[in-house]
Design an enzyme around this catalytic site. Structure first.
Site, short mmCIF file in Angstrom:
data_model
loop_
_atom_site.label_atom_id
_atom_site.label_comp_id
_atom_site.label_asym_id
_atom_site.label_seq_id
_atom_site.Cartn_x
_atom_site.Cartn_y
_atom_site.Cartn_z
N GLU A 210 -0.92 53.76 66.31
CA GLU A 210 0.05 54.55 67.07
C GLU A 210 -0.61 55.35 68.19
OE1 GLU A 210 0.10 54.25 63.77
OE2 GLU A 210 2.02 53.21 63.51
N GLU B 35 4.96 48.33 67.93
CA GLU B 35 4.76 47.46 66.77
C GLU B 35 6.02 46.63 66.50
OE1 GLU B 35 3.74 50.38 63.79
OE2 GLU B 35 1.92 50.94 64.88
N PHE C 123 6.21 58.61 62.11
CA PHE C 123 4.86 58.13 62.42
C PHE C 123 4.29 58.84 63.65
CE2 PHE C 123 6.52 53.73 60.89
CZ PHE C 123 6.79 54.26 59.65
N HIS D 288 10.10 58.35 56.13
CA HIS D 288 10.81 57.43 57.03
C HIS D 288 12.19 57.98 57.41
CE1 HIS D 288 7.81 54.48 55.69
NE2 HIS D 288 8.21 53.66 56.63
C1 LIG Z 1 1.59 54.72 60.44
C2 LIG Z 1 2.59 53.68 60.18
N1 LIG Z 1 2.87 52.78 61.13
C3 LIG Z 1 3.80 51.84 60.93
C4 LIG Z 1 4.49 51.78 59.75
C5 LIG Z 1 5.58 50.74 59.53
N2 LIG Z 1 5.10 49.74 58.62
C6 LIG Z 1 5.31 49.83 57.29
S1 LIG Z 1 4.49 48.65 56.44
C7 LIG Z 1 3.88 47.99 57.87
C8 LIG Z 1 2.99 46.82 57.82
C9 LIG Z 1 1.79 47.14 57.04
O1 LIG Z 1 0.97 46.03 57.05
P1 LIG Z 1 -0.21 45.91 56.01
O2 LIG Z 1 -1.06 47.13 56.09
O3 LIG Z 1 -0.87 44.62 56.29
O4 LIG Z 1 0.48 45.90 54.60
P2 LIG Z 1 1.53 44.85 54.02
O5 LIG Z 1 2.89 45.36 54.36
O6 LIG Z 1 1.25 43.53 54.63
O7 LIG Z 1 1.30 44.88 52.55
C10 LIG Z 1 4.31 48.70 58.96
C11 LIG Z 1 3.97 48.39 60.36
C12 LIG Z 1 4.18 52.74 58.78
N3 LIG Z 1 4.83 52.78 57.61
N4 LIG Z 1 3.23 53.67 59.01
#
Ligand SMILES: Cc1ncc(C[n+]2csc(CCOP(=O)(O)OP(=O)(O)O)c2C)c(N)n1
Ligand SMILES: Cc1ncc(C[n+]2csc(CCOP(=O)(O)OP(=O)(O)O)c2C)c(N)n1
Ligand SMILES: [Mg+2]
Ligand SMILES: [Mg+2]
Lengths: 329, 328, 329, 328
Positions: C64, C33, C90, C133
């Site tokens: 994942e 990612e 994660f 985290h």
């Molecule tokens: C399982 C998991 N994978 C990756 C992440 C890292 N991460 C945190 S927020 C995010 C993006 C989330 O996107 P979205 O669901 O569209 O929410 P937004 O941040 O746009 O509000 C990522 C990849 C995470 N926290 N948890």
């Protein structure tokens, strides 16, 4: 114990605990795969759906994360779910939901919400079920703060611990070793509970301490009986819960015997036996008369073929040899 | 749609409150006064505001890493929110959680998980609980567009659908999951199309139009409360800031083009609603100033409260793992 | 080392290893990612997509299990994927795919297929990133047979170990402690590899052995420097890989010093320090002059607030106190 | 549809071979000669047979706990299959795997996972690999109806779709996941409807009609090979035995009604195909007897081979964890 006793299997002891708790508390409900119509693959919940209805005995799709997630949300809002994951191996399919959600929600909220849920599952090898249906992952969950772990080795312990688990206010992982389901033992007719964090001395002895868990307990007792014939008096300790762990009973025994063998069915590297050994090395070192000895499975996936699986699973012979080895130091 | 003037003004106030709160958070973060990871929802305020006056006492909320707006719309107190951001004992989570996890289980704001997608499966549980206890409580479960790519989304929505659980799944589609544009992450046209795979109604609305969002919430909550089961609402919106405070994209346009950002800034949900309310004669410059003033005072006092609050006692952290300290 | 050296950060050492291996072997590709357009949240893969193209630097949806599963299938069919899981926490979302699939496929096939893949991820606390985290889960993966684990503490180790990981034929979990990304160290200009299973003595000493990992290494060295001023000569050992684990270097050191403190940032219960302590208690017991001492984080989720997080993370002071305690035994 | 007589007969033989193989397995299991968990596909043979002569050398196969039929159709040798079931060193997995994991990576039959849903995400990898190496290899990924409820199904199909990977996902919808009827596990009408959520073509065919299955495979494999991306094929079928050998349902009808079973027994895929082939003049009693005889001999010899084979050496298990024994 002063009660009338009856002899039943571990499976039936678990059945009774679930049945009685569901009768007692309408907030208790069951959720999992094939627990309703089929009544669980080992017959644990046979007829539960007839008695309690399908609202409280909930067959789910094949969605382990949803099973655990659903239990969490229900637990946070006043219910007492008992979730079943068919085999412990499948806990990899809901690992995040268990370890990052269920186990942490209370803490992350600053202690403002409880998550009173039980996850029942079967663990262990012995059925030639191979690498994805035979594992013992207790050490993994022991390492993650926030989830209690019960590891009964007898019908008596299973029933008493499961009732405590259901009535408690914390997430509990309740492990049922599949090779123990049809072993028998006595339990009282009267209701009883077994507190978490109290080890049970399954056999008293003065020469050496054997700490064992789950399906290794009967083997450790048999090994001790054989050793007794050779004049070696082994004490067998069953922690009964890994979290909380009754360090004191283990340490007291080691202080008495000075020698300890720790045996579990897990892959040896990083097993729960490592934590127990470390506690002894830190807190009872002065009383040790010989190196600590640990027995576990080799660090391989569980093999299918009977001779391979037999080699994999710790047995009486290995326990006896280990005891003799440290007694000769 | 019938909606009272009070409700309209309440929504407007909520949006401004979220905006000013987060601007303050951004400012304090830049000054190094707030530690940790911060995800602001500036630009997305119409979505939580649309929920106002639809949910009622007893309902449940499950949220994400980007939760400030949801929590403010749910009615959380800014003082305890700032206190949490500052890591203080008086914060909602007593300093254990921080921005990504602010919640208030006592008011039904059960949990905010920073594991993307984790909330969908938990929402099935509060939904089932209401059903088993035969109450009319509804669970609102927020998530981002990215969350719909996780396996938990699939499992959670399917379970909610087959058991007809009173849950409203709300996707705030801000077009990006960090740098991943949703157009590159799925081939179906709308996220709400995915609801079909679960036999669940799905709807896509302009997430910057608070009244459109409101309408969608109203219908979905009614359906859930009446035993009609879950709904998936997709709200098309945009975050003005980076994914997290510090995201290089905010200034360097790493993954979002300037024109795209400009276009969306023009469609600021607060501005749009302001114009509409003025047209309706519900709002004027005077009222706006009054609202802004009130919010400014509320925020200043909240920050002061947070600043003055004590830090938590480290030795006490072992008390919050279990219901007792046995076994920690 | 006889090479020209340059000083770079851990982050850049990792970048270099990935870059060079991708240049060397067209079968190496990256999947994860936000690794492409964004170049990873810490800038590890900035500009990789420009150099190697989006076919080999693959941004994925938030899936994942699919990231790991895709790496597995590619690895089984001739590729050498390097998958990234953004935060170690994660890995709960793909736990089954890692532990029941990647780690077991070779064994379950009877050794007939290799799964040459690397999973890079960042672990550890220190950024006030709270409970989901900040975790250190190495003990968990150490317990599951079939996955190797690298735990570099310096830029030099990181680069050499990552290259070995990519060229190896087994699944490797490559852990990067987020607090180390911007620490600096010297690495040679020439290419070099570091074998797995070779611990590094980061500081020689004769009075006490300190075994530490990841971000604790610099703290252990600082603690040793402070102790040196008080006349206590501590040896600091960095295992560098947990699987395989270089038992011999640890045991040899303990045989020399007779005293050992093991420090990791993990929750203490069931940590990798328990396995290391157990090995010593089993295999070097005769040389021990004092109880083994373990330091870890308390058994709580990682808290957010700075004073709580500071309390949670093991530090120099705790190491110094532990050393003094076992020296006074 | 164009199809040669050889192909028709090959498909028929394959189905009979799978049937007789599994009948033998069932018999040996009942006698206690085969240990472990057994899941038979008796009644579902038309699905793997439909794949015959569509896939070619170099293609990949990923399967499940119910894989005997897939593996036989892929061309695996019955001797080494029986040897594996017996836990012998000469088995495909050298006794490490057993029934649920028989595979043959050397011929492209990469893996059979008994974790439901695990295969879908792995199939994206062999698919991507072919794409990156610019070959025309196609991956066939089998799964049951239950697998479509797992999060990995969602993640795997989505990834395959957005990257246009050469993968054919084949759902053998035998209506049950152990005791869970698929009708209670999802609200959408057909499993193939779920493909829409991924912007992927989905098709439902009569899984007991080998020619219908064949046609679906042909189209999907062609699409995949030509760079058109993945397809979801749902094959409606039924298992005659219990979920596992020993499942009480097989005799006691715990979760499947007698009438339902009877109905499906009438629609036995081998019987149906036999009648059709006879009508086409391709098959007659004489040919059938010849085929049965050949298969009987093959099975008897295979069982003998397995029986005579040595058991594996326990001390060697540490050799198969890693590429070397370092660190085991
Ligand atoms: C399982 C998991 N994978 C990756 C992440 C890292 N991460 C945190 S927020 C995010 C993006 C989330 O996107 P979205 O669901 O569209 O929410 P937004 O941040 O746009 O509000 C990522 C990849 C995470 N926290 N948890
Ligand atoms: C993740 C996971 N959950 C549960 C199981 C237990 N289990 C084995 S097969 C099976 C049913 C699978 O149903 P389906 O996918 O329809 O395949 P079928 O058995 O009908 O061929 C279940 C629940 C498992 N092996 N893996
Ligand atoms: Mg988004
Ligand atoms: Mg099925």
């Amino acid at each position: 114990m002063g009660y009338d006793m009856k002899e039943i299997t571990m499976r039936d002891a678990i059945r009774e605990a679930l049945w009685e708790e569901m009768e007692r508390d309408p907030n208790v409900f069951l959720i999992g795969e094939d627990i309703g119509t089929l009544g669980n693959i080992f017959g644990i919940t046979t007829n539960f759906i007839k008695k309690f209805g399908k609202e409280r005995v909930r067959d789910t799709p094949l969605s382990e994360s949803a099973i655990i997630g659903c239990a969490i949300g229900a637990a946070m809002t006043g219910m007492r779910p008992v979730a079943e994951i068919m085999y412990m191996d499948f806990m990899g399919c809901c690992f995040d939901t268990i370890c990052n959600q269920a186990a942490k929600i209370r803490f992350m909220s600053g202690g403002k919400v409880s998550v009173p849920m039980v996850i029942r599952t079967n663990c262990g090898a012995g059925f030639q079920a191979a690498a994805q249906h035979s594992q013992s992952w207790e050490a993994i969950f022991m390492h993650v703060p926030g989830i209690k772990i019960a590891i009964p080795s007898t019908p008596y312990d299973a029933k008493g611990l499961l009732k405590t688990a259901i009535r408690g206010d914390d997430p509990v992982l309740f492990l049922e070793h599949k090779m123990l389901y049809f072993t028998k033992g006595f339990i009282p007719d009267e209701e009883y509970l077994i507190p978490f964090g109290k080890a049970d001395v399954k056999r008293e002895g003065k020469d050496v301490t054997i700490v064992a868990t789950l399906a290794v307990i009967p083997k450790a007792i048999r090994a001790a009986d054989i050793l007794a014939k050779e004049g070696i008096d082994a004490e067998v300790i069953d922690p009964r819960t890994l979290v909380p762990l009754d360090k004191q009973t283990i340490i007291n025994s080691v202080k008495k015997t000075g020698r300890v063998v720790i045996v579990t069915e897990e892959n040896k590297r990083g097993a729960s036996s490592a934590e127990i050994a470390s506690i002894i090395a830190e807190e009872a070192w002065n009383w040790l008369k010989a190196p600590i000895k640990r027995i576990g499975a080799p660090n391989t996936p569980v093999p299918f073929s009977p001779p391979l699986e037999n080699y994999y699973i710790p047995n009486e012979e290995k326990i006896i040899n280990a005891v003799k080895e440290i007694l000769s130091t | 749609m019938e909606i009272t003037v009070e409700d309209l003004l309440d929504k407007y106030k909520t949006m401004v409150k979220i905006r000013r709160f987060e601007e303050k958070v951004s400012e304090l973060f830049a000054k190094g006064k707030i530690p940790g990871f911060l995800h602001l929802s500036i630009g997305q305020e119409a979505v939580p505001a649309g929920m106002r006056n639809v949910v009622k006492k007893g309902d449940y909320l499950i949220s994400t890493h980007r939760a400030h707006g949801h929590m403010i719309a749910w009615g959380l107190d800014l003082s305890k929110m700032f206190a949490e951001l500052f890591g203080k004992e008086t914060g909602y989570n007593r300093g254990r959680g921080g921005s990504m996890h602010i919640c208030d289980p006592n008011s039904g704001a059960l949990f905010a998980s920073a594991i993307v997608g984790a909330g969908t499966v938990i929402a099935t549980g509060s939904g089932l609980s209401a059903k088993l206890r035969k109450t009319d409580q509804v669970t609102i479960c927020f998530m981002g567009d990215g969350a719909t790519e996780e396996g938990t989304f699939h499992e959670g929505l399917n379970l909610a659908a087959i058991w007809k659980l009173p849950v409203v799944f709300v996707v705030e589609n801000n077009m990006y999951a960090i740098s991943m544009c949703v157009k590159n992450a799925m081939l179906c046209e709308k996220i709400s199309d995915r609801a079909k795979a679960y036999g669940m109604p799905g709807i896509t609305v302009d997430g910057n139009d608070v009244l459109a969002v409101h309408k969608a919430f109203k219908d979905a909550v009614k359906r859930a409360r009446d035993g009609g089961g879950p709904t998936l609402i997709e709200c098309l919106t945009y975050r003005h800031h980076g994914h997290w405070e510090g995201d290089p994209d905010y200034t360097a346009e790493v993954y979002r083009k300037r024109e795209e950002v400009q276009e969306w800034l023009k469609r600021d949900p607060i501005k749009i609603f302001e114009i509409k309310l003025k047209e309706m004669g519900v709002l004027n410059q005077q009222i706006i100033e009054k609202i802004e003033k009130e919010i400014q005072v509320e925020i200043e006092e909240a920050v002061k409260y947070a600043e003055r609050s004590p830090l938590p006692d480290p030795e006490k952290i072992i008390e919050d793992v279990f219901s007792t300290t046995d076994g920690v």
